[in-house]
Write a protein that holds these residues in place. Structure first.
Motif, PDB file in Angstrom:
ATOM      1  N   SER A  50       0.837  -1.199   0.000  1.00 31.02           N
ATOM      2  CA  SER A  50       0.000   0.000   0.000  1.00 31.02           C
ATOM      3  C   SER A  50       0.869   1.246   0.000  1.00 31.02           C
ATOM      4  O   SER A  50       1.806   1.358   0.794  1.00 31.02           O
ATOM      5  N   ILE A  51       0.544   2.191  -0.881  1.00 37.01           N
ATOM      6  CA  ILE A  51       1.221   3.490  -0.937  1.00 37.01           C
ATOM      7  C   ILE A  51       0.298   4.524  -0.313  1.00 37.01           C
ATOM      8  O   ILE A  51      -0.818   4.736  -0.782  1.00 37.01           O
ATOM      9  N   HIS A  52       0.747   5.175   0.750  1.00 39.23           N
ATOM     10  CA  HIS A  52      -0.085   6.148   1.458  1.00 39.23           C
ATOM     11  C   HIS A  52       0.232   7.591   1.060  1.00 39.23           C
ATOM     12  O   HIS A  52      -0.667   8.442   1.033  1.00 39.23           O
ATOM     13  N   ALA A  53       1.489   7.867   0.801  1.00 40.38           N
ATOM     14  CA  ALA A  53       1.904   9.227   0.436  1.00 40.38           C
ATOM     15  C   ALA A  53       3.186   9.132  -0.383  1.00 40.38           C
ATOM     16  O   ALA A  53       3.958   8.179  -0.244  1.00 40.38           O
ATOM     17  N   PHE A  54       3.405  10.142  -1.237  1.00 38.48           N
ATOM     18  CA  PHE A  54       4.624  10.166  -2.047  1.00 38.48           C
ATOM     19  C   PHE A  54       4.905  11.592  -2.495  1.00 38.48           C
ATOM     20  O   PHE A  54       4.018  12.451  -2.529  1.00 38.48           O
ATOM     21  N   VAL A  55       6.163  11.829  -2.843  1.00 29.20           N
ATOM     22  CA  VAL A  55       6.550  13.030  -3.562  1.00 29.20           C
ATOM     23  C   VAL A  55       7.755  12.682  -4.417  1.00 29.20           C
ATOM     24  O   VAL A  55       8.663  11.968  -3.969  1.00 29.20           O
ATOM     25  N   LEU A  56       7.714  13.123  -5.663  1.00 28.04           N
ATOM     26  CA  LEU A  56       8.848  12.944  -6.570  1.00 28.04           C
ATOM     27  C   LEU A  56       9.502  14.305  -6.745  1.00 28.04           C
ATOM     28  O   LEU A  56       8.937  15.206  -7.379  1.00 28.04           O
ATOM     29  N   TYR A 118       3.043  11.902   6.513  1.00 32.19           N
ATOM     30  CA  TYR A 118       2.255  12.370   5.365  1.00 32.19           C
ATOM     31  C   TYR A 118       2.629  13.826   5.060  1.00 32.19           C
ATOM     32  O   TYR A 118       2.911  14.195   3.920  1.00 32.19           O
ATOM     33  N   ARG A 119       2.578  14.660   6.086  1.00 36.65           N
ATOM     34  CA  ARG A 119       2.851  16.086   5.910  1.00 36.65           C
ATOM     35  C   ARG A 119       4.301  16.341   5.531  1.00 36.65           C
ATOM     36  O   ARG A 119       4.588  17.155   4.645  1.00 36.65           O
ATOM     37  N   TYR A 120       5.213  15.674   6.203  1.00 36.20           N
ATOM     38  CA  TYR A 120       6.636  15.849   5.901  1.00 36.20           C
ATOM     39  C   TYR A 120       6.905  15.573   4.424  1.00 36.20           C
ATOM     40  O   TYR A 120       7.624  16.330   3.755  1.00 36.20           O
ATOM     41  N   ILE A 121       6.349  14.491   3.920  1.00 32.37           N
ATOM     42  CA  ILE A 121       6.576  14.107   2.527  1.00 32.37           C
ATOM     43  C   ILE A 121       5.977  15.135   1.575  1.00 32.37           C
ATOM     44  O   ILE A 121       6.643  15.616   0.652  1.00 32.37           O
ATOM     45  N   GLU A 122       4.726  15.497   1.791  1.00 30.34           N
ATOM     46  CA  GLU A 122       4.039  16.378   0.843  1.00 30.34           C
ATOM     47  C   GLU A 122       4.484  17.836   0.953  1.00 30.34           C
ATOM     48  O   GLU A 122       4.237  18.631   0.043  1.00 30.34           O
ATOM     49  N   LEU A 123       5.166  18.179   2.050  1.00 34.77           N
ATOM     50  CA  LEU A 123       5.690  19.535   2.212  1.00 34.77           C
ATOM     51  C   LEU A 123       7.109  19.694   1.662  1.00 34.77           C
ATOM     52  O   LEU A 123       7.665  20.791   1.701  1.00 34.77           O
ATOM     53  N   ASN A 124       7.690  18.631   1.136  1.00 36.14           N
ATOM     54  CA  ASN A 124       9.047  18.728   0.597  1.00 36.14           C
ATOM     55  C   ASN A 124       9.213  19.830  -0.436  1.00 36.14           C
ATOM     56  O   ASN A 124      10.184  20.594  -0.370  1.00 36.14           O
TER      57      ASN A 124
END
Length: 237
Positions: A50-56, A118-124
């Motif tokens: 399962s993938i919950h959050a990501f940022v490339l 979640y927030r740490y990843i999407e705030l990159n």
């Protein structure tokens, strides 16, 4: 110094970082991001991850994943990594490695850190000053977790689902999480745990991980600087 074995426990979320070799770019055009996400979805589906959050980002990726097997995430990353390197080398007529060694990972204490991750990843992209708000960055899970997009790659974690009784309630509550900033201490704790293969959580979680896997899940206590005068003068004669 020998590197520590990976921390992996069935059903426990993991934060993954994979960087381009020498911090160089691993995405060069819009199509590259799309290819990577498509293959990530295929690999995650194949291994039931399962993938919950990501940022490339331009030169690295962050993923938040949960697997039903000890080696599920490693299998996804190996499959994805090999495929994407071949794709980049063929597309851009290059040779050699693309990634900087092994991917980094940490086990995540669900209650203490999951939604923070979640927030740490999407705030990159915001921390990198690429955009002013995560909604403005197209290559992250924010639009799926907080916005109107339906990102088929994503599987909501139960703690995310507990944010509300309906999708609208959950997305509204999730958006509210971004009204407060992550502290520098929190950001550093996430970075240290992931880069150094420690568990990320409170003391009881870290102890549980250590007991389950029979290996240290946090750094040893810091001693004095053996080269300093203060340390040497404090030693018994």
């Amino acid at each position: 110094m020998a590197r520590l074995p990976r921390l992996s426990i069935v059903g426990c979320p993991q934060h993954i970082i994979q960087r381009g070799n020498n911090r160089q770019a691993c995405f060069f055009a819009e199509q590259d991001y799309t290819v990577y996400l498509d293959k990530l979805k295929d690999s995650a589906t194949k291994h039931n991850v399962s993938i919950h959050a990501f940022v490339l980002m331009t030169n690295h990726v962050h993923l938040l994943m949960t697997a039903p097997s000890v080696d599920g995430i490693s299998q996804v990353m190996q499959n994805l990594g090999r495929y994407y390197v071949r794709y980049v080398n063929q597309t851009y007529q290059r040779t050699g490695t693309l990634w900087e060694g092994r991917f980094k990972s940490t086990l995540v204490d669900t209650e203490s850190y999951l939604l923070t991750l979640y927030r740490y990843i999407e705030l990159n992209p915001v921390r990198a000053r690429m955009v002013e708000h995560p909604a403005a960055y197209p290559w992250s899970s924010y639009q799926g977790n907080a916005g109107d997009s339906n990102i088929a790659l994503l599987t909501p974690h139960p703690l995310y689902l507990a944010l509300g009784n309906t999708q609208a309630e959950r997305k509204s509550a999730y958006q509210s999480l971004f009204l407060s900033h992550l502290s520098e201490n929190t950001i550093q704790a996430i970075r240290d745990a992931t880069n150094k293969a420690w568990a990320l959580g409170d003391d009881s979680f870290i102890e549980q991980v250590a007991n389950t896997l029979s290996r240290r899940a946090k750094p040893l206590p810091q001693g004095g600087d053996r080269r300093s005068k203060a340390f040497n003068s404090s030693k018994p004669k």
